[in-house]
Design an enzyme around this catalytic site. Structure first.
Site, mmCIF file in Angstrom:
data_model
loop_
_atom_site.group_PDB
_atom_site.id
_atom_site.type_symbol
_atom_site.label_atom_id
_atom_site.label_comp_id
_atom_site.label_asym_id
_atom_site.label_seq_id
_atom_site.Cartn_x
_atom_site.Cartn_y
_atom_site.Cartn_z
ATOM 1 N N LYS A 148 70.954 -4.431 -7.648
ATOM 2 C CA LYS A 148 70.351 -4.279 -6.302
ATOM 3 C C LYS A 148 68.848 -4.092 -6.432
ATOM 4 O O LYS A 148 68.338 -3.668 -7.472
ATOM 5 C CB LYS A 148 70.974 -3.121 -5.526
ATOM 6 C CG LYS A 148 70.669 -1.717 -6.061
ATOM 7 C CD LYS A 148 69.547 -0.988 -5.334
ATOM 8 C CE LYS A 148 68.923 0.049 -6.198
ATOM 9 N NZ LYS A 148 68.198 1.130 -5.913
ATOM 10 N N ALA A 156 67.048 1.341 -14.857
ATOM 11 C CA ALA A 156 65.941 0.479 -14.447
ATOM 12 C C ALA A 156 65.641 0.535 -12.956
ATOM 13 O O ALA A 156 64.732 -0.128 -12.487
ATOM 14 C CB ALA A 156 66.267 -0.962 -14.841
ATOM 15 N N GLY A 157 66.426 1.312 -12.192
ATOM 16 C CA GLY A 157 66.230 1.353 -10.741
ATOM 17 C C GLY A 157 66.932 0.223 -10.014
ATOM 18 O O GLY A 157 66.622 -0.094 -8.867
ATOM 19 N N ASP A 161 74.507 5.450 -4.970
ATOM 20 C CA ASP A 161 74.309 4.003 -4.776
ATOM 21 C C ASP A 161 75.624 3.214 -4.797
ATOM 22 O O ASP A 161 75.617 2.005 -4.531
ATOM 23 C CB ASP A 161 73.407 3.431 -5.897
ATOM 24 C CG ASP A 161 71.932 3.652 -5.612
ATOM 25 O OD1 ASP A 161 71.572 3.925 -4.446
ATOM 26 O OD2 ASP A 161 71.138 3.551 -6.570
ATOM 27 N N GLY A 210 72.532 -0.703 -11.886
ATOM 28 C CA GLY A 210 73.470 -1.407 -12.774
ATOM 29 C C GLY A 210 74.758 -0.615 -12.982
ATOM 30 O O GLY A 210 75.859 -1.158 -12.834
ATOM 31 N N GLY A 211 74.635 0.667 -13.303
ATOM 32 C CA GLY A 211 75.824 1.510 -13.534
ATOM 33 C C GLY A 211 76.640 1.667 -12.256
ATOM 34 O O GLY A 211 77.878 1.632 -12.287
ATOM 35 N N PRO A 247 69.373 -4.624 -16.592
ATOM 36 C CA PRO A 247 68.758 -3.598 -17.430
ATOM 37 C C PRO A 247 69.264 -2.199 -17.060
ATOM 38 O O PRO A 247 69.524 -1.914 -15.895
ATOM 39 C CB PRO A 247 67.262 -3.732 -17.130
ATOM 40 C CG PRO A 247 67.087 -5.005 -16.391
ATOM 41 C CD PRO A 247 68.402 -5.442 -15.862
HETATM 42 O O1 C5P Z 1 74.128 10.470 -6.585
HETATM 43 P P1 C5P Z 1 73.574 10.270 -7.958
HETATM 44 O O2 C5P Z 1 74.413 10.962 -9.015
HETATM 45 O O3 C5P Z 1 73.329 8.843 -8.295
HETATM 46 O O4 C5P Z 1 72.159 10.965 -7.975
HETATM 47 C C1 C5P Z 1 71.453 11.225 -9.176
HETATM 48 C C2 C5P Z 1 70.397 12.271 -8.898
HETATM 49 O O5 C5P Z 1 69.410 11.741 -8.018
HETATM 50 C C3 C5P Z 1 70.914 13.513 -8.193
HETATM 51 O O6 C5P Z 1 71.361 14.472 -9.089
HETATM 52 C C4 C5P Z 1 69.686 13.980 -7.443
HETATM 53 O O7 C5P Z 1 68.830 14.668 -8.322
HETATM 54 C C5 C5P Z 1 68.983 12.697 -7.075
HETATM 55 N N1 C5P Z 1 69.282 12.202 -5.700
HETATM 56 C C6 C5P Z 1 68.771 12.886 -4.608
HETATM 57 N N2 C5P Z 1 69.022 12.408 -3.352
HETATM 58 C C7 C5P Z 1 69.726 11.267 -3.169
HETATM 59 C C8 C5P Z 1 70.223 10.545 -4.273
HETATM 60 C C9 C5P Z 1 69.986 11.049 -5.532
HETATM 61 O O8 C5P Z 1 68.120 13.927 -4.757
HETATM 62 N N3 C5P Z 1 69.910 10.802 -1.917
#
Ligand code: C5P
Length: 286
Positions: free
Chosen positions: A11, A99-100, A138, A103-104, A96
């Site tokens: 994405k 990478a933002g 995501d 992917g995971g 990648p």
């Molecule tokens: O939800 P996910 O595990 O992918 O999020 C990883 C980290 O990103 C969270 O632990 C949090 O620190 C941050 N995050 C956030 N607010 C979001 C999504 C992610 O603070 N809406």
């Protein structure tokens, strides 16, 4: 043995805005996301036995519950009682890592959608997105897969008209980024400029690719540490010099992407960027 193979596309964030920190520690988001053809291939196989075995072409990836693909399968079992006997998950990674580009999360979504189909569970897309939200912010978007506005933690999704077909050059700088760290940095700094999310949605509605491209914007670029911000800016400028209609960082980075309306300039730009950055890809919108 029953087997199934699915693609797990990357994405991109056309816009990314962080509206504030919530009581649950997450952040309230507003972002427009789209998917590209660059994808991992996820293969699922179920046979008599028990347990989950994950293998991938990248030796350094975790193969236990720390891998979102395994975490998604475990969550699905917990929530629905789904029984697959022994599950083998094969990941052919192309997107990648770290990478933002989700992917995971996209692998996790492919596992949820794929197991639903493989085992004939009959779960709706909405239910899969609900389960996905417990795996990662995501994942629901990746289950949905189309151009969409994402709000809440990222799990409140409104489908939007698809971005017009275009070519996308991706360049991933060599430095690492930490998602929790970037969120923490944004808490301590005032966000001065925000994306024109409404303008991007109107441009999508109008099928106006240049209108979308000139509004690409990600608030995380402004809170990157200085040297990293500089590298991101240099890549964006190079993409513009080489004819990109717009350029931005995706997610918490570090991948920078540029949108092109034709293949030849996109491929030329990618060749040029290889001097600045090892990981460069040319892909297309889905
Ligand atoms: O939800 P996910 O595990 O992918 O999020 C990883 C980290 O990103 C969270 O632990 C949090 O620190 C941050 N995050 C956030 N607010 C979001 C999504 C992610 O603070 N809406």
């Amino acid at each position: 043995m029953k087997t199934l193979t699915r693609q797990a596309p990357a994405k991109l964030n056309l816009t990314l805005d962080v509206l504030g920190k919530r009581e649950d520690g997450y952040h309230e988001m507003k972002m427009v996301m789209t998917s590209v053809t660059l994808a991992d291939t996820v293969t699922l196989a179920s046979e008599p036995g028990e347990g989950i075995v994950l293998s991938s072409n990248l030796g350094f990836l975790p193969v236990d519950g720390k891998n979102l693909a395994v975490s998604a399968a475990l969550r699905l079992k917990e929530e629905t009682g789904a029984d697959w006997g022994k599950l083998t998950i094969g990941l052919e990674k192309r997107v990648p890592v770290c990478a933002g580009m989700a992917g995971g999360s996209s692998d996790a979504a492919a596992v949820l959608v794929g197991l639903n189909e493989l085992l004939g569970l009959g779960l709706t897309r909405e239910r899969l997105m609900e389960i996905g939200a417990r795996v990662g912010s995501d994942v629901p978007y990746c289950v949905l897969g189309c151009t969409a506005l994402a709000q809440g933690r990222g799990e409140v999704l409104t489908p939007l008209p698809a971005l017009l077909h275009c070519w996308v050059v991706l360049a991933k700088p060599g430095f690492p980024v930490s998602t929790p760290e970037l969120f923490a940095r944004i808490d301590t700094q005032k966000v001065r400029c925000r994306p024109d999310t409404g303008g991007v949605m109107a441009a999508l509605e109008a099928g106006d690719l240049p209108g979308v491209a000139r509004r690409l914007f990600n608030v995380f670029e402004a809170v990157l540490p200085e040297r990293k911000a500089h590298q991101v800016e240099e890549l964006k400028q190079e993409l513009f010099r080489r004819g990109a209609l717009g350029a931005s960082m995706s997610g918490t980075g570090p991948t920078v992407f540029g949108l092109f309306d034709a293949e030849a300039p996109a491929r030329e730009a990618a060749e040029g960027l290889k001097d600045m950055c090892r990981d460069v890809f040319v892909t297309e919108t889905l």
